[in-house]
Design a protein around this motif. Structure first.
Motif, PDB file in Angstrom:
ATOM      1  N   GLU A 197       0.858  -1.190   0.000  1.00  0.00           N
ATOM      2  CA  GLU A 197       0.000   0.000   0.000  1.00  0.00           C
ATOM      3  C   GLU A 197       0.892   1.237   0.000  1.00  0.00           C
ATOM      4  O   GLU A 197       1.928   1.273   0.669  1.00  0.00           O
ATOM      5  CB  GLU A 197      -0.906   0.031   1.230  1.00  0.00           C
ATOM      6  N   LEU A 198       0.484   2.269  -0.759  1.00  0.00           N
ATOM      7  CA  LEU A 198       1.222   3.525  -0.813  1.00  0.00           C
ATOM      8  C   LEU A 198       0.252   4.699  -0.787  1.00  0.00           C
ATOM      9  O   LEU A 198      -0.887   4.583  -1.243  1.00  0.00           O
ATOM     10  CB  LEU A 198       2.063   3.624  -2.085  1.00  0.00           C
ATOM     11  N   SER A 199       0.719   5.829  -0.259  1.00  0.00           N
ATOM     12  CA  SER A 199       0.024   7.105  -0.411  1.00  0.00           C
ATOM     13  C   SER A 199       1.022   8.054  -1.052  1.00  0.00           C
ATOM     14  O   SER A 199       2.178   8.124  -0.617  1.00  0.00           O
ATOM     15  CB  SER A 199      -0.438   7.648   0.943  1.00  0.00           C
ATOM     16  N   PHE A 200       0.592   8.787  -2.075  1.00  0.00           N
ATOM     17  CA  PHE A 200       1.570   9.600  -2.796  1.00  0.00           C
ATOM     18  C   PHE A 200       0.921  10.830  -3.407  1.00  0.00           C
ATOM     19  O   PHE A 200      -0.302  10.932  -3.535  1.00  0.00           O
ATOM     20  CB  PHE A 200       2.270   8.781  -3.878  1.00  0.00           C
ATOM     21  N   VAL A 201       1.779  11.763  -3.785  1.00  0.00           N
ATOM     22  CA  VAL A 201       1.377  12.998  -4.459  1.00  0.00           C
ATOM     23  C   VAL A 201       1.715  12.860  -5.934  1.00  0.00           C
ATOM     24  O   VAL A 201       2.821  12.445  -6.287  1.00  0.00           O
ATOM     25  CB  VAL A 201       2.099  14.213  -3.850  1.00  0.00           C
ATOM     26  N   GLY A 202       0.764  13.190  -6.805  1.00  0.00           N
ATOM     27  CA  GLY A 202       1.003  13.058  -8.242  1.00  0.00           C
ATOM     28  C   GLY A 202       0.933  11.614  -8.683  1.00  0.00           C
ATOM     29  O   GLY A 202       0.042  10.863  -8.287  1.00  0.00           O
ATOM     30  N   ASP A 203       1.889  11.199  -9.496  1.00  0.00           N
ATOM     31  CA  ASP A 203       1.904   9.842 -10.034  1.00  0.00           C
ATOM     32  C   ASP A 203       2.940   8.970  -9.337  1.00  0.00           C
ATOM     33  O   ASP A 203       3.839   9.463  -8.656  1.00  0.00           O
ATOM     34  CB  ASP A 203       2.206   9.863 -11.537  1.00  0.00           C
ATOM     35  N   ALA A 204       2.798   7.669  -9.547  1.00  0.00           N
ATOM     36  CA  ALA A 204       3.801   6.696  -9.126  1.00  0.00           C
ATOM     37  C   ALA A 204       4.412   6.096 -10.387  1.00  0.00           C
ATOM     38  O   ALA A 204       3.722   5.888 -11.385  1.00  0.00           O
ATOM     39  CB  ALA A 204       3.176   5.608  -8.257  1.00  0.00           C
ATOM     40  N   VAL A 205       5.715   5.798 -10.346  1.00  0.00           N
ATOM     41  CA  VAL A 205       6.441   5.343 -11.533  1.00  0.00           C
ATOM     42  C   VAL A 205       7.212   4.072 -11.193  1.00  0.00           C
ATOM     43  O   VAL A 205       7.946   4.026 -10.190  1.00  0.00           O
ATOM     44  CB  VAL A 205       7.417   6.439 -12.029  1.00  0.00           C
ATOM     45  N   TRP A 206       7.071   3.040 -12.039  1.00  0.00           N
ATOM     46  CA  TRP A 206       7.790   1.778 -11.853  1.00  0.00           C
ATOM     47  C   TRP A 206       9.217   1.892 -12.368  1.00  0.00           C
ATOM     48  O   TRP A 206       9.487   2.582 -13.361  1.00  0.00           O
ATOM     49  CB  TRP A 206       7.106   0.653 -12.605  1.00  0.00           C
ATOM     50  N   SER A 207      10.128   1.170 -11.721  1.00  0.00           N
ATOM     51  CA  SER A 207      11.486   1.030 -12.252  1.00  0.00           C
ATOM     52  C   SER A 207      11.455   0.076 -13.446  1.00  0.00           C
ATOM     53  O   SER A 207      10.548  -0.744 -13.571  1.00  0.00           O
ATOM     54  CB  SER A 207      12.424   0.475 -11.172  1.00  0.00           C
TER      55      SER A 207
END
Length: 470
Positions: A197-207
């Motif tokens: 689970e994550l909380s974030f601002v904007g987008d999340a990006v995979w490596s």
């Protein structure tokens, strides 16, 4: 004549009423005609008043019969339950579940939120709820070749839901929330199980290797200089294997960070001003931050303990940044270093390790070297055993030097060095007025340059380090 005609019509309607292949509507019409015929026969020569009363009774009988028709003629039938009309929902089932057929089916079902995996073998989507335009349904996953989709447990879509697939199609992030602040559930795409689970601002990006996720993590302890719905935002990387988060850039009161793309070892991100909203694109090399702390033998020689000959890339000061790869020579204390400077000039260095393996000295060096040297080195690099040949050439043809690179003193302890707002524990090595910093198990991490040449050119000391922003 009139009575005979009425009799004939009555017989005809009785015959129709008794027919077994009539529809319900035809039964009703025949019954009504029979009752009218009976009434007409009984009302012959009766006063008008009696005729009117009889007609009213017949109407009542017809209404009663119509409303209770199933109970009268099918006494075993259950009384129907009155319900509001509901639109029939087509079953999610395909006999030929190719990608094209699944896509066509989802379009037919008016599925608006869907995302195919990068390998185009699986699609995840939000199932629409019929008659509930503002309420999305459960989340489903459909593999090509499977006749029907599977539900992703405990997940409900909404108007803010979208999906972020990992490059290898093995995992995905189910994102929901506002346009700024989001929550993300990480799902194993095969088992359809929640794995993070994550909380974030904007987008999340995979490596690129699908092992990490970069995101902007809010830091409640940092308050922006202007009122906003978010706190300070640290540029972070989440490790799926360990469940731990690594900070790349700490939260700042003036700007915040959101990742955009991840290519190779470089993460691209936006630095956004809290005050103006202006956005600046930047990049950072993240590999050095993601290296696991390797178990190091505390009794090992210092050169090995600090992995002095680990490849490095330091910057970002122009003309002071450099990259270097190392090639130890077997059965000797020599190590060949091949690198490049900021101005794209090649650099070749020969290192010598002392017998105790607690000191390293640069004994030969060439940068550029002119046409004659460049041609000779280029020819050597084409050979299979070029490392040994290059070391021999440098020992024979280049001027000897003794330039310190690493030395270990047990009385000197590691220190916390501030790099990009974060503290990294490093071992300092003093070389004249400069200081080289080595990280346990990973090699050279930073240089603090304060020689007379640096002060003359830059008026103040300069600091170059690994994992720099550019």
């Amino acid at each position: 004549m009139e009575r005979s005609s009425n009799r004939t019509n009555l017989d005809r309607n009785l015959h129709k009423f008794n027919a077994i292949d009539l529809t319900d509507q035809e039964h009703h019409e025949s019954l009504q005609a029979v009752m009218r015929g009976i009434k007409r026969k009984r009302s012959i020569k009766q006063p008008l008043f009696a005729y009117t009363l009889s007609a009213a009774a017949v109407v009542g009988l017809l209404l009663f019969t119509y409303n209770n028709y199933p109970a009268l003629f099918y006494p075993n039938a259950e009384k129907p339950i009155e319900t509001a009309p509901v639109e029939d929902e087509k079953e999610y089932l395909l006999q030929d579940p190719s990608k094209e057929n699944i896509e066509s089916f989802l379009i037919e079902q008016e599925v608006e939120i869907a995302e195919w995996s990068p390998n185009e073998e699986q699609v995840v989507f939000v199932k629409p709820m019929k008659g509930k335009e503002n309420q999305a349904g459960p989340l489903l996953s459909w593999h090509v070749g499977e006749n029907k989709p599977s539900e992703i447990p405990n997940q409900q879509g909404n108007t803010g839901t979208y999906f972020i697939w990992s490059p290898d199609s093995s995992k995905l992030i189910i994102r929901s929330g506002t346009s700024i602040v989001s929550s993300g559930t990480i799902i194993d795409a095969v088992r359809l199980e929640t794995i993070g689970e994550l909380s974030f601002v904007g987008d999340a990006v995979w490596s690129p290797d699908s092992k990490y996720i970069s995101y902007g993590l809010m830091d409640q302890d940092v308050t922006p200089i202007v009122a906003t719905e978010i706190s300070g935002v640290q540029l972070s990387v989440y490790n799926l294997a360990t469940g731990k988060t690594v900070a790349l850039l700490p939260a700042d009161e003036e700007v915040y960070y959101t990742p955009t793309t991840w290519e190779g070892d470089v993460l691209y991100f936006n630095e956004i001003s809290f005050t103006t909203g202006n956005m600046m694109g930047k990049a950072i090399e993240v590999g050095v931050y993601l290296q696991e702390e390797k178990a190091v033998d505390e009794s090992a020689a210092p050169v090995d303990f600090y992995n002095v000959f680990g490849s490095y890339d330091i910057g970002p000061v122009n003309y002071l940044s450099e990259e270097m790869d190392f090639y130890p020579l077997s059965s000797s204390n020599y190590v060949v270093g091949v690198g490049i400077l900021a101005d794209a000039a090649p650099m070749y260095q020969l290192y010598e390790i002392n017998g105790a393996r607690d000191k390293v000295t640069i004994i030969r060096k060439v940068t550029g070297g002119g046409e004659e040297v460049s041609a000779a080195v280029e020819q050597i690099l084409q050979q299979q055993n070029w490392q040994e040949e290059l070391a021999a050439y440098m020992l024979e043809e280049l001027k000897p030097i003794k330039e310190p690179f690493f030395s270990y003193d047990p009385n000197i302890t590691e220190t916390d060095v501030d790099i990009q707002g974060g503290k990294i524990r490093l071992y300092p090595v003093t070389i004249g007025k400069d200081t080289y910093y080595f990280k346990k198990g990973q090699g050279l991490w930073a240089k603090h340059l304060a020689s007379d040449r640096i002060i003359e050119n830059y008026t103040e000391p300069q600091f170059v380090y690994r994992g720099y922003v550019y």
